[in-house]
Enzyme design. Structure first.
Site, PDB file in Angstrom:
ATOM      1  N   GLY A 184       0.843  -1.199   0.000  1.00  0.00           N
ATOM      2  CA  GLY A 184       0.000   0.000   0.000  1.00  0.00           C
ATOM      3  C   GLY A 184       0.872   1.241   0.000  1.00  0.00           C
ATOM      4  N   ASP A 201       3.450  -2.358   8.327  1.00  0.00           N
ATOM      5  CA  ASP A 201       2.399  -2.445   7.314  1.00  0.00           C
ATOM      6  C   ASP A 201       1.375  -1.336   7.554  1.00  0.00           C
ATOM      7  OD1 ASP A 201       0.885  -3.357   5.200  1.00  0.00           O
ATOM      8  OD2 ASP A 201       0.574  -5.374   6.000  1.00  0.00           O
ATOM      9  N   ALA A 209      -2.870   0.032   7.063  1.00  0.00           N
ATOM     10  CA  ALA A 209      -4.212  -0.525   7.295  1.00  0.00           C
ATOM     11  C   ALA A 209      -5.230   0.423   6.688  1.00  0.00           C
ATOM     12  CB  ALA A 209      -4.478  -0.689   8.786  1.00  0.00           C
ATOM     13  N   LYS A 213      -7.911  -4.613   6.475  1.00  0.00           N
ATOM     14  CA  LYS A 213      -6.829  -4.487   5.501  1.00  0.00           C
ATOM     15  C   LYS A 213      -7.270  -5.107   4.177  1.00  0.00           C
ATOM     16  CE  LYS A 213      -2.547  -5.293   6.585  1.00  0.00           C
ATOM     17  NZ  LYS A 213      -2.171  -4.137   5.760  1.00  0.00           N
ATOM     18  N   GLY A 236      -5.656  -2.631  -0.993  1.00  0.00           N
ATOM     19  CA  GLY A 236      -4.800  -2.782  -2.187  1.00  0.00           C
ATOM     20  C   GLY A 236      -4.846  -4.197  -2.748  1.00  0.00           C
ATOM     21  N   GLU A 287      -0.287 -10.371   3.368  1.00  0.00           N
ATOM     22  CA  GLU A 287      -0.089  -9.544   4.576  1.00  0.00           C
ATOM     23  C   GLU A 287      -0.438 -10.334   5.836  1.00  0.00           C
ATOM     24  OE1 GLU A 287      -0.816  -5.065   2.839  1.00  0.00           O
ATOM     25  OE2 GLU A 287      -2.554  -6.204   3.454  1.00  0.00           O
ATOM     26  N   LYS A 321      -7.411   6.868   9.324  1.00  0.00           N
ATOM     27  CA  LYS A 321      -7.617   5.411   9.488  1.00  0.00           C
ATOM     28  C   LYS A 321      -8.159   5.018  10.861  1.00  0.00           C
ATOM     29  CE  LYS A 321      -5.685   4.771   5.404  1.00  0.00           C
ATOM     30  NZ  LYS A 321      -4.509   4.009   5.151  1.00  0.00           N
TER      31      LYS A 321
HETATM   32  C1  A5P Z   1      -3.011  -3.594   1.006  1.00  0.00           C
HETATM   33  O1  A5P Z   1      -3.796  -4.613   0.513  1.00  0.00           O
HETATM   34  C2  A5P Z   1      -3.640  -3.052   2.238  1.00  0.00           C
HETATM   35  O2  A5P Z   1      -3.885  -3.940   3.256  1.00  0.00           O
HETATM   36  C3  A5P Z   1      -2.957  -1.825   2.736  1.00  0.00           C
HETATM   37  O3  A5P Z   1      -2.114  -2.051   3.826  1.00  0.00           O
HETATM   38  C4  A5P Z   1      -4.033  -0.899   3.139  1.00  0.00           C
HETATM   39  O4  A5P Z   1      -4.984  -0.887   2.092  1.00  0.00           O
HETATM   40  C5  A5P Z   1      -3.541   0.497   3.400  1.00  0.00           C
HETATM   41  O5  A5P Z   1      -3.145   1.071   2.201  1.00  0.00           O
HETATM   42  P1  A5P Z   1      -2.723   2.581   2.092  1.00  0.00           P
HETATM   43  O6  A5P Z   1      -1.513   2.754   2.946  1.00  0.00           O
HETATM   44  O7  A5P Z   1      -2.431   2.773   0.631  1.00  0.00           O
HETATM   45  O8  A5P Z   1      -3.880   3.401   2.555  1.00  0.00           O
END
Ligand code: A5P
Length: 240
Positions: free
Chosen positions: A41, A95, A97, A108, A111, A117, A135
């Site tokens: 992400g 990571d 979220a 999650k 993306g 993950e 978030k």
């Molecule tokens: C990827 O599949 C996701 O789990 C990401 O960790 C989550 O969508 C957060 O993404 P962004 O940092 O782009 O908001």
């Protein structure tokens, strides 16, 4: 007429700055010799870049990626990568979220990388989640819950989701040329359950559905959330 001047950046810029700040703060936790999980992400990408800088300054680590995009970025940053399989134990994973609640339960998969993950999170001793201020929620569920499904089973899984009170949407490519396909060749159902008051119960109801590969509820994985709000960092630990 008076013109109001402000030093507050526009909200998109602010959010990007927060993502970067949270990412940089998390990467400061990485120590020599560690085995690191790299999330996916846009927020995690800032962490990969920050880790790349530290590697180029002499930090000795190995890492495992949670998506093809992250792997490519990490390689381009010069981070030594393990690609054969996920190690049995990782020291630290950083990571992002889509949402987190006061118990540090997460949604999650925005993306589409939730499966890798969750596998990496399950092998990780300390999972740091990095977030901008958008978030943080009291109750999960504003963000549609991503569910990864075997392609041919998607109508069946969608029917089960409806029985559980959810409204599933088959994720489409932004180009409009068909369904989005994950790194593992599966589809994603983005499921609107409304406010998810009992994430554990929902997770337990979803898990036995045949054809459902993984869901985006991450319960009991996050050790802490590094939340950036403006130029302030808040470390959020679970409220029991
Ligand atoms: C990827 O599949 C996701 O789990 C990401 O960790 C989550 O969508 C957060 O993404 P962004 O940092 O782009 O908001």
């Amino acid at each position: 007429m008076t013109t109001k001047t402000t030093t507050t950046p526009p909200s998109d810029t602010l959010v990007e700055q927060e993502k970067q700040l949270a990412a940089r703060t998390a990467v400061e936790q990485v120590e020599q010799g560690m085995c690191i999980g790299l999330g996916s992400g846009t927020t995690a990408a800032y962490a990969v870049k920050a880790l790349g800088e530290r590697v180029r300054q002499g930090l000795d680590v190995v890492a495992v990626a949670t998506s093809r995009d992250t792997l490519n970025l990490a390689i381009s940053e010069g981070i030594p990568m393990i690609t054969s399989s996920v190690p049995l134990s990782l020291d630290l994973t950083i990571d992002g979220a889509d949402e987190f609640d006061p118990q540090l339960r997460l949604i999650k998969g925005g993306g589409g990388d939730l499966l890798h993950e969750k596998i990496v999170a399950s092998a990780t001793r300390r999972e740091i989640i990095i977030c901008d201020h958008t978030k943080q929620v009291e109750v999960l569920g504003k963000f549609k819950l991503p569910i990864e499904v075997i392609q041919l089973a998607w109508p069946l899984v969608a029917a089960q989701v409806r029985k559980l009170g959810g409204t599933p949407f088959l994720r489409q490519l932004k180009t409009g040329t068909g369904p989005f396909v994950t790194d593992e060749g599966n589809y994603i159902l983005d499921c609107d359950f409304g406010p998810i008051r009992d994430p554990q119960a929902l997770a337990c109801s979803l898990e036995p559905i045949p054809g459902l590969v993984e869901h985006g509820l991450f319960i009991g994985y996050a050790s802490e959330v590094i939340l950036a709000r403006g130029n302030q960092i808040e470390v959020v630990r679970a409220r029991s």
